[in-house]
Design a protein around this motif. Structure first.
Motif, PDB file in Angstrom:
ATOM      1  N   ASN A  88       0.824  -1.208   0.000  1.00 47.14           N
ATOM      2  CA  ASN A  88       0.000   0.000   0.000  1.00 47.14           C
ATOM      3  C   ASN A  88       0.859   1.260   0.000  1.00 47.14           C
ATOM      4  OD1 ASN A  88      -2.519   1.324   0.097  1.00 47.14           O
ATOM      5  ND2 ASN A  88      -2.339   1.581   2.291  1.00 47.14           N
ATOM      6  N   THR A  89       0.514   2.215  -0.812  1.00 47.35           N
ATOM      7  CA  THR A  89       1.139   3.537  -0.997  1.00 47.35           C
ATOM      8  C   THR A  89       2.527   3.481  -1.628  1.00 47.35           C
ATOM      9  OG1 THR A  89       2.252   3.798   1.148  1.00 47.35           O
ATOM     10  CG2 THR A  89      -0.079   4.448   1.023  1.00 47.35           C
ATOM     11  N   LEU A  90       3.025   2.304  -1.996  1.00 44.34           N
ATOM     12  CA  LEU A  90       4.366   2.214  -2.582  1.00 44.34           C
ATOM     13  C   LEU A  90       4.353   2.307  -4.106  1.00 44.34           C
ATOM     14  CD1 LEU A  90       5.957  -0.577  -0.375  1.00 44.34           C
ATOM     15  CD2 LEU A  90       6.171   1.898  -0.141  1.00 44.34           C
ATOM     16  N   GLY A  91       3.194   2.157  -4.729  1.00 44.51           N
ATOM     17  CA  GLY A  91       3.125   2.222  -6.184  1.00 44.51           C
ATOM     18  C   GLY A  91       3.768   1.022  -6.852  1.00 44.51           C
ATOM     19  N   VAL A  92       3.700  -0.139  -6.204  1.00 45.40           N
ATOM     20  CA  VAL A  92       4.361  -1.342  -6.709  1.00 45.40           C
ATOM     21  C   VAL A  92       3.326  -2.435  -6.927  1.00 45.40           C
ATOM     22  CG1 VAL A  92       6.051  -3.146  -6.175  1.00 45.40           C
ATOM     23  CG2 VAL A  92       6.472  -0.809  -5.451  1.00 45.40           C
ATOM     24  N   SER A  93       3.454  -3.143  -8.020  1.00 44.23           N
ATOM     25  CA  SER A  93       2.687  -4.367  -8.249  1.00 44.23           C
ATOM     26  C   SER A  93       3.503  -5.234  -9.190  1.00 44.23           C
ATOM     27  CB  SER A  93       1.310  -4.064  -8.839  1.00 44.23           C
ATOM     28  OG  SER A  93       1.446  -3.493 -10.118  1.00 44.23           O
ATOM     29  N   LEU A  94       3.212  -6.505  -9.227  1.00 47.40           N
ATOM     30  CA  LEU A  94       3.905  -7.407 -10.136  1.00 47.40           C
ATOM     31  C   LEU A  94       2.953  -8.491 -10.593  1.00 47.40           C
ATOM     32  CD1 LEU A  94       5.558  -9.693  -7.691  1.00 47.40           C
ATOM     33  CD2 LEU A  94       6.148  -7.340  -7.416  1.00 47.40           C
ATOM     34  N   SER A  95       3.354  -9.200 -11.624  1.00 43.68           N
ATOM     35  CA  SER A  95       2.521 -10.261 -12.174  1.00 43.68           C
ATOM     36  C   SER A  95       3.382 -11.415 -12.632  1.00 43.68           C
ATOM     37  CB  SER A  95       1.711  -9.761 -13.378  1.00 43.68           C
ATOM     38  OG  SER A  95       0.834  -8.759 -13.007  1.00 43.68           O
ATOM     39  N   ARG A  96       2.784 -12.579 -12.610  1.00 39.30           N
ATOM     40  CA  ARG A  96       3.412 -13.771 -13.176  1.00 39.30           C
ATOM     41  C   ARG A  96       2.527 -14.198 -14.342  1.00 39.30           C
ATOM     42  NH1 ARG A  96       5.817 -19.063 -10.991  1.00 39.30           N
ATOM     43  NH2 ARG A  96       5.445 -20.394 -12.776  1.00 39.30           N
ATOM     44  N   ILE A  97       3.145 -14.510 -15.471  1.00 37.97           N
ATOM     45  CA  ILE A  97       2.393 -14.990 -16.635  1.00 37.97           C
ATOM     46  C   ILE A  97       2.862 -16.408 -16.931  1.00 37.97           C
ATOM     47  CG2 ILE A  97       1.750 -14.601 -19.030  1.00 37.97           C
ATOM     48  CD1 ILE A  97       2.535 -11.694 -18.691  1.00 37.97           C
ATOM     49  N   ASP A  98       1.934 -17.338 -16.927  1.00 36.52           N
ATOM     50  CA  ASP A  98       2.217 -18.729 -17.287  1.00 36.52           C
ATOM     51  C   ASP A  98       1.685 -18.966 -18.694  1.00 36.52           C
ATOM     52  OD1 ASP A  98       3.346 -19.720 -14.768  1.00 36.52           O
ATOM     53  OD2 ASP A  98       1.358 -19.291 -13.963  1.00 36.52           O
ATOM     54  N   TYR A  99       2.511 -19.612 -19.517  1.00 35.52           N
ATOM     55  CA  TYR A  99       2.158 -19.879 -20.915  1.00 35.52           C
ATOM     56  C   TYR A  99       2.093 -21.367 -21.187  1.00 35.52           C
ATOM     57  CZ  TYR A  99       3.515 -15.037 -21.872  1.00 35.52           C
ATOM     58  OH  TYR A  99       3.618 -13.673 -21.876  1.00 35.52           O
ATOM     59  N   LYS A 100       1.134 -21.752 -22.036  1.00 34.24           N
ATOM     60  CA  LYS A 100       1.148 -23.074 -22.645  1.00 34.24           C
ATOM     61  C   LYS A 100       2.060 -22.985 -23.860  1.00 34.24           C
ATOM     62  CE  LYS A 100      -2.979 -24.744 -23.582  1.00 34.24           C
ATOM     63  NZ  LYS A 100      -4.401 -25.021 -23.752  1.00 34.24           N
ATOM     64  N   PRO A 101       2.523 -24.098 -24.406  1.00 29.76           N
ATOM     65  CA  PRO A 101       3.278 -24.019 -25.660  1.00 29.76           C
ATOM     66  C   PRO A 101       2.443 -23.284 -26.719  1.00 29.76           C
ATOM     67  CG  PRO A 101       3.457 -26.213 -24.736  1.00 29.76           C
ATOM     68  CD  PRO A 101       2.454 -25.468 -23.902  1.00 29.76           C
ATOM     69  N   LYS A 102       3.058 -22.345 -27.397  1.00 28.64           N
ATOM     70  CA  LYS A 102       2.433 -21.490 -28.404  1.00 28.64           C
ATOM     71  C   LYS A 102       1.379 -20.539 -27.819  1.00 28.64           C
ATOM     72  CE  LYS A 102       3.367 -24.587 -32.216  1.00 28.64           C
ATOM     73  NZ  LYS A 102       2.872 -25.260 -33.396  1.00 28.64           N
ATOM     74  N   GLY A 103       1.422 -20.300 -26.516  1.00 29.57           N
ATOM     75  CA  GLY A 103       0.505 -19.354 -25.879  1.00 29.57           C
ATOM     76  C   GLY A 103       0.841 -17.931 -26.295  1.00 29.57           C
ATOM     77  N   LEU A 104      -0.125 -17.057 -26.193  1.00 30.78           N
ATOM     78  CA  LEU A 104       0.041 -15.667 -26.605  1.00 30.78           C
ATOM     79  C   LEU A 104       0.206 -14.749 -25.399  1.00 30.78           C
ATOM     80  CD1 LEU A 104      -2.780 -15.523 -29.296  1.00 30.78           C
ATOM     81  CD2 LEU A 104      -0.336 -15.866 -29.662  1.00 30.78           C
ATOM     82  N   ASN A 105       0.900 -13.650 -25.623  1.00 28.98           N
ATOM     83  CA  ASN A 105       1.020 -12.627 -24.599  1.00 28.98           C
ATOM     84  C   ASN A 105      -0.293 -11.862 -24.544  1.00 28.98           C
ATOM     85  OD1 ASN A 105       2.218 -11.020 -22.661  1.00 28.98           O
ATOM     86  ND2 ASN A 105       3.143  -9.649 -24.146  1.00 28.98           N
ATOM     87  N   PRO A 106      -0.963 -11.826 -23.386  1.00 24.24           N
ATOM     88  CA  PRO A 106      -2.264 -11.156 -23.324  1.00 24.24           C
ATOM     89  C   PRO A 106      -2.119  -9.641 -23.441  1.00 24.24           C
ATOM     90  CG  PRO A 106      -1.575 -11.847 -21.151  1.00 24.24           C
ATOM     91  CD  PRO A 106      -0.554 -12.380 -22.118  1.00 24.24           C
ATOM     92  N   PRO A 107      -3.182  -8.974 -23.884  1.00 27.34           N
ATOM     93  CA  PRO A 107      -3.146  -7.511 -23.932  1.00 27.34           C
ATOM     94  C   PRO A 107      -2.948  -6.940 -22.532  1.00 27.34           C
ATOM     95  CG  PRO A 107      -5.115  -8.358 -25.016  1.00 27.34           C
ATOM     96  CD  PRO A 107      -4.441  -9.507 -24.348  1.00 27.34           C
ATOM     97  N   HIS A 108      -2.220  -5.840 -22.440  1.00 28.65           N
ATOM     98  CA  HIS A 108      -1.982  -5.188 -21.161  1.00 28.65           C
ATOM     99  C   HIS A 108      -3.088  -4.174 -20.934  1.00 28.65           C
ATOM    100  CE1 HIS A 108       1.872  -6.846 -22.253  1.00 28.65           C
ATOM    101  NE2 HIS A 108       2.301  -6.676 -21.027  1.00 28.65           N
ATOM    102  N   THR A 109      -3.856  -4.382 -19.892  1.00 25.82           N
ATOM    103  CA  THR A 109      -4.928  -3.466 -19.581  1.00 25.82           C
ATOM    104  C   THR A 109      -4.811  -3.053 -18.120  1.00 25.82           C
ATOM    105  OG1 THR A 109      -6.388  -5.299 -19.017  1.00 25.82           O
ATOM    106  CG2 THR A 109      -6.523  -4.448 -21.272  1.00 25.82           C
ATOM    107  N   PRO A 110      -5.078  -1.790 -17.822  1.00 28.76           N
ATOM    108  CA  PRO A 110      -5.022  -1.372 -16.407  1.00 28.76           C
ATOM    109  C   PRO A 110      -6.215  -1.935 -15.652  1.00 28.76           C
ATOM    110  CG  PRO A 110      -5.762   0.427 -17.792  1.00 28.76           C
ATOM    111  CD  PRO A 110      -5.402  -0.705 -18.720  1.00 28.76           C
ATOM    112  N   SER A 111      -5.976  -2.295 -14.401  1.00 28.21           N
ATOM    113  CA  SER A 111      -7.086  -2.761 -13.583  1.00 28.21           C
ATOM    114  C   SER A 111      -7.493  -1.628 -12.660  1.00 28.21           C
ATOM    115  CB  SER A 111      -6.673  -3.989 -12.781  1.00 28.21           C
ATOM    116  OG  SER A 111      -5.602  -3.679 -11.922  1.00 28.21           O
ATOM    117  N   CYS A 112      -8.767  -1.316 -12.663  1.00 24.05           N
ATOM    118  CA  CYS A 112      -9.276  -0.239 -11.822  1.00 24.05           C
ATOM    119  C   CYS A 112     -10.058  -0.854 -10.680  1.00 24.05           C
ATOM    120  CB  CYS A 112     -10.190   0.679 -12.626  1.00 24.05           C
ATOM    121  SG  CYS A 112      -9.320   1.480 -13.984  1.00 24.05           S
ATOM    122  N   HIS A 113      -9.942  -0.242  -9.521  1.00 22.95           N
ATOM    123  CA  HIS A 113     -10.640  -0.756  -8.343  1.00 22.95           C
ATOM    124  C   HIS A 113     -11.858   0.079  -8.056  1.00 22.95           C
ATOM    125  CE1 HIS A 113      -7.358  -3.426  -7.346  1.00 22.95           C
ATOM    126  NE2 HIS A 113      -6.559  -2.445  -7.683  1.00 22.95           N
TER     127      HIS A 113
END
Length: 113
Positions: A88-113
């Motif tokens: 909280n208040t640090l402006g930090v977040s991270l993500s892990r992306i798991d792919y299947k063989p030949k999986g695609l990179n998903p579109p980057h969209t902001p998440s709003c709360h």
């Protein structure tokens, strides 16, 4: 002092001021999120420091791969203040992306709360 010297001095001072610029300090040293309060100013309201525990800074959801079962062939696991209240208040977040063989990179969209 000649006008040329003044010009050089002004340019030098401006250059020095730009080289020592940095991000502002955070507003609090420690502000673990308290989502149940409903108040949101610079993030969530803060827990009382006496109620803060190590659990507030830990999320094991990024440690192991998830099962990817969708048409895109990838799955994003987010780790933000909702999962790790200590961010909280640090402006930090991270993500892990798991792919299947030949999986695609998903579109980057902001998440709003």
């Amino acid at each position: 002092m000649s006008p040329t010297n003044w010009t050089i001095l002004v340019i030098l001072c401006c250059a020095i001021s730009f080289t020592i610029a940095s991000d502002p300090d955070t507003l609090q040293d420690l502000c673990v999120a308290l989502p149940s309060s409903g108040v949101k100013v610079n993030g969530f309201a803060c827990k009382e420091e006496s109620n803060v525990t190590a659990v507030d800074f830990f999320f094991d959801g990024l440690a192991n791969p998830k099962v990817v079962n969708n048409t895109v062939g990838s799955l994003v696991t987010a780790a933000n203040v909702d999962k790790i209240p200590g961010l909280n208040t640090l402006g930090v977040s991270l993500s892990r992306i798991d792919y299947k063989p030949k999986g695609l990179n998903p579109p980057h969209t902001p998440s709003c709360h």
